[in-house]
Design an enzyme around this catalytic site. Structure first.
Site, PDB file in Angstrom:
ATOM      1  N   GLU A  12      46.767  51.866  44.987  1.00 12.23           N
ATOM      2  CA  GLU A  12      45.439  51.447  45.053  1.00 12.23           C
ATOM      3  C   GLU A  12      44.978  51.472  46.596  1.00 12.23           C
ATOM      4  O   GLU A  12      43.784  51.280  46.941  1.00 12.23           O
ATOM      5  CB  GLU A  12      45.375  50.022  44.614  1.00 12.23           C
ATOM      6  CG  GLU A  12      45.738  50.027  43.103  1.00 12.23           C
ATOM      7  CD  GLU A  12      45.801  48.731  42.557  1.00 12.23           C
ATOM      8  OE1 GLU A  12      45.340  48.391  41.577  1.00 12.23           O
ATOM      9  OE2 GLU A  12      46.293  47.761  43.393  1.00 12.23           O
ATOM     10  N   GLY A  78      41.729  46.056  34.032  1.00 12.39           N
ATOM     11  CA  GLY A  78      41.521  46.498  32.640  1.00 12.39           C
ATOM     12  C   GLY A  78      40.150  46.046  31.988  1.00 12.39           C
ATOM     13  O   GLY A  78      39.657  44.864  32.477  1.00 12.39           O
ATOM     14  N   VAL A 153      47.739  42.278  30.325  1.00 12.00           N
ATOM     15  CA  VAL A 153      47.189  42.055  29.215  1.00 12.00           C
ATOM     16  C   VAL A 153      47.147  43.245  28.160  1.00 12.00           C
ATOM     17  O   VAL A 153      46.521  44.284  28.315  1.00 12.00           O
ATOM     18  CB  VAL A 153      45.819  41.426  29.315  1.00 12.00           C
ATOM     19  CG1 VAL A 153      45.289  41.315  27.784  1.00 12.00           C
ATOM     20  CG2 VAL A 153      45.719  40.493  30.184  1.00 12.00           C
ATOM     21  N   MET A 174      45.403  41.184  38.029  1.00 11.73           N
ATOM     22  CA  MET A 174      46.545  40.362  38.368  1.00 11.73           C
ATOM     23  C   MET A 174      46.499  39.611  39.613  1.00 11.73           C
ATOM     24  O   MET A 174      47.356  38.974  39.919  1.00 11.73           O
ATOM     25  CB  MET A 174      47.989  40.965  37.963  1.00 11.73           C
ATOM     26  CG  MET A 174      48.003  41.574  36.647  1.00 11.73           C
ATOM     27  SD  MET A 174      49.656  42.437  36.347  1.00 11.73           S
ATOM     28  CE  MET A 174      50.878  41.097  36.725  1.00 11.73           C
ATOM     29  N   GLU A 175      45.568  39.798  40.386  1.00 13.97           N
ATOM     30  CA  GLU A 175      45.344  39.459  41.649  1.00 13.97           C
ATOM     31  C   GLU A 175      44.119  38.368  42.197  1.00 13.97           C
ATOM     32  O   GLU A 175      43.906  37.556  43.031  1.00 13.97           O
ATOM     33  CB  GLU A 175      45.587  40.286  42.913  1.00 13.97           C
ATOM     34  CG  GLU A 175      47.016  41.034  42.771  1.00 13.97           C
ATOM     35  CD  GLU A 175      47.149  42.021  41.877  1.00 13.97           C
ATOM     36  OE1 GLU A 175      48.284  42.588  41.310  1.00 13.97           O
ATOM     37  OE2 GLU A 175      46.095  42.732  41.543  1.00 13.97           O
ATOM     38  N   ASP A 198      42.139  51.295  32.584  1.00 15.70           N
ATOM     39  CA  ASP A 198      42.363  51.207  30.936  1.00 15.70           C
ATOM     40  C   ASP A 198      41.558  50.363  30.268  1.00 15.70           C
ATOM     41  O   ASP A 198      41.010  49.511  31.143  1.00 15.70           O
ATOM     42  CB  ASP A 198      43.902  50.874  30.769  1.00 15.70           C
ATOM     43  CG  ASP A 198      44.275  49.418  31.385  1.00 15.70           C
ATOM     44  OD1 ASP A 198      44.192  48.416  30.523  1.00 15.70           O
ATOM     45  OD2 ASP A 198      44.574  49.312  32.578  1.00 15.70           O
TER      46      ASP A 198
END
Length: 231
Positions: A12, A78, A153, A174-175, A198
């Site tokens: 990333e 996501g 998830v 997640m951050e 995704d």
């Protein structure tokens, strides 16, 4: 103007790292900081590691040691909004924890004790993100709520839980909420600009690995354009 840029994974941050001139690398507490300039603008790029604890730790070190004027969180997410496809961009209007629950003490779902229920992104940075988007042809973006949790998830049950409690959610990752909460406590303006790797209801683990490079390319292009506009 000094811009702090945060991504969790090597994939990333790699594109932006390669654009930094006179780069200096510092490793501390599992975090890697790359400082220098992009197109004459002072930047500090942080590879924090995955998850909320790593993100909060890295953000606190970034702010306390490098004193950025603003923080941009980049990377992948996501998609939950029906209009999103892989490679599209999400811009945060606000960020919330989807895995926090102290409702027994009167707080909203997702709200931590002593903290706001939502962390609002900086209005100016949101505007700059949308200006950057306008200069990137064929890039679709959605602005809205991004939810964060220490879980990938990929089950229908967790997706249903998030949709039920956060019906306006456009993306999950997640951050971001940890970065947002840390910026809130340090009073540093932030925005989250991520690209979709995704989409909910599809094969999450496989599609994430397959499409992460495309998401990294899209999010990095947005951040680079924002750096130009923030000169």
């Amino acid at each position: 103007m000094k811009i702090g840029i945060i991504g969790a994974m090597q994939q990333e941050v790699a594109i932006l790292k390669d654009l930094i001139e006179d780069v200096q690398e510092v490793n501390q507490a599992g975090c890697t900081f790359y400082s220098g300039q992009i197109q004459g603008v002072d930047v500090v790029l942080l590879q924090s590691g995955i998850g909320k604890v790593s993100a909060a730790l890295g953000t606190a070190l970034l702010i306390s040691q490098y004193a950025p004027d603003v923080v941009i969180n980049t990377g992948s997410a996501g998609g939950f909004d029906a209009s999103l496809n892989v490679g599209d961009v999400v811009i945060s209007s606000e960020v919330r924890h989807h895995d926090a629950d102290v409702t027994a003490f009167g707080y909203e779902i997702g709200q931590m004790a002593g903290q706001p229920a939502a962390f609002k992104a900086d209005e100016k940075l949101m505007t700059v993100a949308e200006q950057a988007l306008a200069q990137l042809p064929n890039t679709h973006a959605v602005r809205g709520l991004i939810c964060t949790g220490d879980a990938f998830v990929c089950t229908a049950e967790r997706q249903q839980f998030i949709r039920q409690h956060f019906p306006s959610v456009v993306a999950v990752e997640m951050e971001a909420s940890a970065i947002a909460q840390t910026c809130h406590q340090f009073k540093v303006p932030f925005v989250v600009v991520r690209a979709i790797s995704d989409v909910a209801d599809k094969e999450s683990p496989l599609s994430f690995e397959e499409f992460l490079p495309l998401a990294a390319k899209s999010s990095s292009a947005m951040v680079l354009k924002m750096v130009e506009l923030l000169k």
